[in-house]
Design a protein around this motif. Sequence first.
Motif, mmCIF file in Angstrom:
data_model
loop_
_atom_site.group_PDB
_atom_site.id
_atom_site.type_symbol
_atom_site.label_atom_id
_atom_site.label_comp_id
_atom_site.label_asym_id
_atom_site.label_seq_id
_atom_site.Cartn_x
_atom_site.Cartn_y
_atom_site.Cartn_z
ATOM 1 N N GLN A 98 0.819 -1.221 0.000
ATOM 2 C CA GLN A 98 0.000 0.000 0.000
ATOM 3 C C GLN A 98 0.851 1.269 0.000
ATOM 4 O O GLN A 98 0.322 2.377 -0.035
ATOM 5 C CB GLN A 98 -0.903 0.053 1.244
ATOM 6 C CG GLN A 98 -1.938 -1.044 1.322
ATOM 7 C CD GLN A 98 -2.960 -0.957 0.204
ATOM 8 O OE1 GLN A 98 -3.286 0.134 -0.259
ATOM 9 N NE2 GLN A 98 -3.444 -2.093 -0.252
ATOM 10 N N GLY A 99 2.176 1.104 0.114
ATOM 11 C CA GLY A 99 3.036 2.283 0.125
ATOM 12 C C GLY A 99 3.036 3.023 1.452
ATOM 13 O O GLY A 99 3.231 4.249 1.505
ATOM 14 N N VAL A 100 2.813 2.288 2.537
ATOM 15 C CA VAL A 100 2.860 2.900 3.872
ATOM 16 C C VAL A 100 4.298 3.334 4.175
ATOM 17 O O VAL A 100 5.265 2.662 3.790
ATOM 18 C CB VAL A 100 2.340 1.880 4.930
ATOM 19 C CG1 VAL A 100 2.679 2.294 6.340
ATOM 20 C CG2 VAL A 100 0.840 1.699 4.746
ATOM 21 N N ASP A 101 4.443 4.474 4.846
ATOM 22 C CA ASP A 101 5.789 5.004 5.103
ATOM 23 C C ASP A 101 6.399 4.452 6.378
ATOM 24 O O ASP A 101 7.583 4.123 6.414
ATOM 25 C CB ASP A 101 5.717 6.539 5.199
ATOM 26 C CG ASP A 101 5.125 7.134 3.931
ATOM 27 O OD1 ASP A 101 5.843 7.135 2.915
ATOM 28 O OD2 ASP A 101 3.952 7.542 3.947
ATOM 29 N N LEU A 102 5.578 4.412 7.445
ATOM 30 C CA LEU A 102 6.105 4.028 8.758
ATOM 31 C C LEU A 102 5.190 2.990 9.402
ATOM 32 O O LEU A 102 3.959 3.117 9.329
ATOM 33 C CB LEU A 102 6.139 5.243 9.700
ATOM 34 C CG LEU A 102 7.000 6.425 9.289
ATOM 35 C CD1 LEU A 102 6.545 7.680 10.018
ATOM 36 C CD2 LEU A 102 8.459 6.134 9.621
#
Length: 281
Positions: A82-86
């Motif tokens: 999903q392209g989560v950053d953290l």
Amino acid sequence: MRLIHTVAEMASAQKGVIRPLGLVPTMGALHQGHLSLVRRAKEDNATVEVSIFVNPAQFGPREDLSTYPRNQEQDLALLEEQGVDLVFLPQPDDIYPAGFDTWVNVGRVASRLEGEARPDHFRGVATVVSKLFNIVRPDRAYFGQKDAQQVQVIRKMISDLNLSVEMAVLPTVREPDGLAMSSRNAYLSLQERQAAPVLYRSLRRAQDMHTDGVRQASAIREAIQNIISTEPMAHLEYVSIASPETLDEMDTIQEPTLVSLAVRIGKTRLIDNVVLGNGGL
Ligand code: AMP
């Protein structure tokens, strides 16, 4: 995607992020319901963080803390996709170190329904969510309508404590047969899983009655009880027809109205709800 395992590392990492920062608090064992929150958070924010923490404080002594589904590897793969950053993955003794002794108690709205069935549950939820807000410092936080009372408890906490977090509430994501997605659905046997759509079936009936002009809460309550009783494996714990804001029970339906219920199927306790009328939660 950066994984953060400690409160200290998280507290310093949030200082450098590009804002707005959106937080999706979860207990892991992620499914499409969680991912719908993540997707929305991605649309709204420059940085998205997901916390995965099975919060011991919101489980009662006879509840399922030790058996709660955990699937970290798959969760991380889904979040990466999903392209989560953290991703924040704290340990219980970092969130609740020895001597921890401060709790957030939301009043009336936390005391009924789930609060009656699960004493201290919302104290655990409100405490961990306020700690997450303080550690992560999100601009926005994302929650599901699936846990409608939790939404109201957190909304009240944000308002009463002047927390500067904007809350977003997203619709319940369901299986094709209507069962609300939940990490706890994994507990259901095949036979129990086949019985479980009865919850949403009864809520759909409530929606249909409302559309047909029924405004007497007792008639809708009775219809739900009847539908649940057609399923021998299902045991109704409560059905509530209430103001979404106060959770005060209603005699006559006014809009919006929250229709919520808890049903036990075997050892698994399932909750679900719908809102009647145009306003959501
Ligand atoms: P949980 O991991 O069960 O604590 O849930 C984390 C967040 O996801 C909460 O805000 C839930 O309300 C939300 N959530 C859980 N199930 C669903 C669902 N089926 N649809 C939408 N949101 C959900």
